[in-house]
Motif scaffolding. Structure first.
Motif, PDB file in Angstrom:
ATOM      1  N   THR A  51       0.868  -1.180   0.000  1.00  0.00           N
ATOM      2  CA  THR A  51       0.000   0.000   0.000  1.00  0.00           C
ATOM      3  C   THR A  51       0.904   1.229   0.000  1.00  0.00           C
ATOM      4  O   THR A  51       1.638   1.438   0.970  1.00  0.00           O
ATOM      5  CB  THR A  51      -0.884   0.000   1.273  1.00  0.00           C
ATOM      6  OG1 THR A  51      -1.597  -1.232   1.320  1.00  0.00           O
ATOM      7  CG2 THR A  51      -1.839   1.161   1.294  1.00  0.00           C
ATOM      8  N   LEU A  53       1.223   4.150   0.888  1.00  0.00           N
ATOM      9  CA  LEU A  53       0.928   5.282   1.772  1.00  0.00           C
ATOM     10  C   LEU A  53       1.914   5.266   2.935  1.00  0.00           C
ATOM     11  O   LEU A  53       2.097   4.226   3.575  1.00  0.00           O
ATOM     12  CB  LEU A  53      -0.489   5.189   2.349  1.00  0.00           C
ATOM     13  CG  LEU A  53      -1.661   4.912   1.393  1.00  0.00           C
ATOM     14  CD1 LEU A  53      -2.978   4.910   2.180  1.00  0.00           C
ATOM     15  CD2 LEU A  53      -1.725   5.950   0.286  1.00  0.00           C
ATOM     16  N   THR A  54       2.533   6.422   3.213  1.00  0.00           N
ATOM     17  CA  THR A  54       3.398   6.522   4.390  1.00  0.00           C
ATOM     18  C   THR A  54       2.900   7.682   5.250  1.00  0.00           C
ATOM     19  O   THR A  54       2.272   8.615   4.748  1.00  0.00           O
ATOM     20  CB  THR A  54       4.880   6.754   4.012  1.00  0.00           C
ATOM     21  OG1 THR A  54       5.002   8.014   3.326  1.00  0.00           O
ATOM     22  CG2 THR A  54       5.409   5.649   3.116  1.00  0.00           C
ATOM     23  N   GLY A  75       1.196  -0.256   4.620  1.00  0.00           N
ATOM     24  CA  GLY A  75       1.963   0.974   4.419  1.00  0.00           C
ATOM     25  C   GLY A  75       3.140   1.055   5.391  1.00  0.00           C
ATOM     26  O   GLY A  75       3.567   0.045   5.951  1.00  0.00           O
ATOM     27  N   PHE A 376       5.139   6.659  -4.115  1.00  0.00           N
ATOM     28  CA  PHE A 376       4.344   6.543  -2.901  1.00  0.00           C
ATOM     29  C   PHE A 376       4.085   7.941  -2.371  1.00  0.00           C
ATOM     30  O   PHE A 376       4.679   8.914  -2.853  1.00  0.00           O
ATOM     31  CB  PHE A 376       4.998   5.621  -1.856  1.00  0.00           C
ATOM     32  CG  PHE A 376       6.370   6.011  -1.369  1.00  0.00           C
ATOM     33  CD1 PHE A 376       6.538   6.595  -0.127  1.00  0.00           C
ATOM     34  CD2 PHE A 376       7.498   5.784  -2.144  1.00  0.00           C
ATOM     35  CE1 PHE A 376       7.798   6.931   0.340  1.00  0.00           C
ATOM     36  CE2 PHE A 376       8.767   6.121  -1.688  1.00  0.00           C
ATOM     37  CZ  PHE A 376       8.914   6.703  -0.433  1.00  0.00           C
TER      38      PHE A 376
END
Ligand code: IMP
Length: 500
Positions: A51, A53-54, A75, A376
């Motif tokens: 995923t 997302l950070t 993430g 990302f």
């Protein structure tokens, strides 16, 4: 002086034009997996996420609790660096110890402690069972287990000792240190256990295995884990105390580091990257930034950055553009840096991933960022709204909000992020301190975001991010399009709409 021949554009100023959706484009086949670190073109990166997302390197955002939840969803969080080295390393350790199959026992108590004390310990740690050892340490003599099922404040005297209500060791199933994880899980299921203590021949506690971990692993198939099945976690560092901070974070188990600065085009970032390269070779991975053009990208890529973070002045709590006149619309910055990344890859055969950081107010903005070439994204406000963020939940005028403040605000006073090498003290704010509408659980919201991103990619005929980067067709929107979007309909208020 030079004036760029462009208008600085935000992500909000673009729309995606649908591509042909083929039969292989379904939510199950769309893969949002992304590389986090540099790698040779065509080869897999050493660190990837399912995923992309950070969570932002911010005190209001990236706590161990949020890091664990985000890693479960695939993430990665970056624990913030605006705190003493030991405190940041302890946060990293808390994530790494949370789940390893065999877990370090972190909630322990002495048999002589009171029921009141164990009740407080369990409540503050949000757990329901504590391990009883003779000295209350994680590797003391194993004495028993006590859980919230074993006593109740209305039935039992909270001044009584833990020993009076615990389940003693001789009545419990335990395992020797030689047991494998799959044997441990079989014991857990055969004996209907919640906790399996692993105890050595001398009676000392080694670790524990939790039924909950097994269930979580089955539920979260995309979780971000290392080779030892521990959650992955990142950590922010700065260009001031890196000689001390980086070794402590590496020792604590951080999987990935990132230099946290509002302006990353500096010799101090190159020095920090050189320190990591010279000290660890390729064993420690570190990103750098933030930048807004291809020149700065090239500088950091040449200096060895494992990824480069893009974005100055776009953050929701950011006042950098007002205060210093520095920045660039996030879309314009991405377009320039993506071109730099692709040229670098063509020239050197090395792909350096890009992180789009700040100013992503909606899921649609994320979709546009990915279409423009981001590998990302990094989000502050988005995660700050959730239960798992460390900021307090407050009620204002009948509505719930979470507090959210910038690292450049007086509240955070993150001098290392905003001091640009001159050694001066922070004299003006580059961020604000405020509230964001409370939005509930990270798990639910991330699932929704993933569903929306996949739906966008399906509309555009893409089954993976590389294809989306290559084939996406975008169009700038006019002022008239904005007007048309805010249609002349008085919308009915629905509970929960305030968040987006
Ligand atoms: P958001 O997702 O729009 O809330 O932006 C989060 C990003 O804003 C972070 O990842 C940082 O890059 C940046 N940021 C954090 N604190 C500040 C600040 O005080 N001023 C300016 N930018 C900040």
């Amino acid at each position: 002086m030079k004036i760029l021949d462009e208008v600085s554009r935000t992500l909000n100023e673009f729309l995606l034009v649908p591509g042909l959706t083929t039969a292989d484009c379904t939510p199950d086949t769309v893969d949002l997996g992304a590389p986090l670190v540099r790698h040779r073109v065509g080869e897999p990166a050493a660190i990837r996420v399912a995923t992309p997302l950070t969570s932002a390197i911010m005190g209001a955002v990236s706590s161990p609790r949020l890091a664990i939840a985000l890693a479960q969803c695939g993430g990665l969080s970056f624990v913030h660096q605006n705190q003493p080295v030991a405190a940041q390393a302890a946060m990293v350790q808390a994530v790494k110890r949370h789940k390893a199959g065999f877990r370090f026992s972190d909630i322990n108590i002495k048999p002589s402690a009171t029921l009141g004390e164990v009740a407080l310990l369990l409540e503050s740690a949000e757990r329901d069972v504590a391990v009883v050892t003779d000295d209350g340490s994680p590797h003391g003599r194993f004495i028993g287990l006590i859980s919230t099922d074993d006593f109740h404040p209305h039935r039992h005297d909270l001044a009584s000792p833990v020993a009076s209500r615990m389940r003693p060791a001789q009545d419990l199933v335990t395992a020797p240190p030689t047991i494998t994880l799959s044997e441990a899980n079989t014991l857990i299921w055969d004996h209907r256990l919640d906790v399996l203590p692993v105890v050595d021949a001398g009676g000392l506690l080694q670790s524990i295995v939790l039924r909950r971990d097994y269930e979580l692993h089955k539920r979260f198939r995309n979780e971000s884990i290392d080779a030892d099945k521990r959650f992955r976690v990142g950590a922010g560092v700065n260009t001031h105390d890196y000689r001390e901070r980086i070794p402590a974070l590496v020792e604590a188990g951080a999987d990935l580091l990132c230099i946290d600065s509002s302006d990353g085009y500096s010799v101090w970032q190159a020095d920090t990257l050189a320190f990591v390269r010279d000290t660890y070779g390729g064993r420690v991975r570190i990103g750098a930034g933030n930048v807004v053009d291809a020149r700065a990208f090239r500088y950091l890529a040449d200096a060895g950055a494992d990824f480069v973070k893009v974005g100055i002045g776009g953050g929701s709590i950011c006042t950098t553009r007002d205060q210093k006149g520095i920045g660039r619309g996030q879309a314009s910055a991405l377009i320039d840096v993506v071109a730099g990344r692709d040229a670098y890859a063509a020239e050197t055969g090395v792909y350096v991933p890009l992180c789009c950081d700040g100013g992503l107010l909606t899921d649609a903005h994320m979709a546009v960022a990915f279409a423009l070439g981001a590998d990302f994204v990094m989000l502050g406000r988005y995660f700050a709204r959730f239960d798992e963020s460390p900021a307090p939940l407050v009620r204002v005028g009948g509505q719930f909000f979470k507090e959210y403040w910038g690292e450049g605000s007086n509240r955070a006073r993150n001098v290392s992020r905003y001091e640009h090498g001159g050694g001066s003290r922070l004299t003006f704010e580059e961020g604000v301190d405020g509230y964001v509408p409370y939005a509930g659980s990270l798990y639910d919201n991330v699932a929704l975001t993933i569903a929306k991103l996949k739906a966008t990619m399906i509309s555009c005929g893409a089954t993976g991010l590389p294809g989306f980067h290559r084939d996406a067709v975008l169009v700038p929107v006019s002022q008239q399009s904005f007007l048309q979007n805010s249609a002349e309909i008085q919308l009915r208020d629905r509970p929960g709409d305030a968040g987006r």
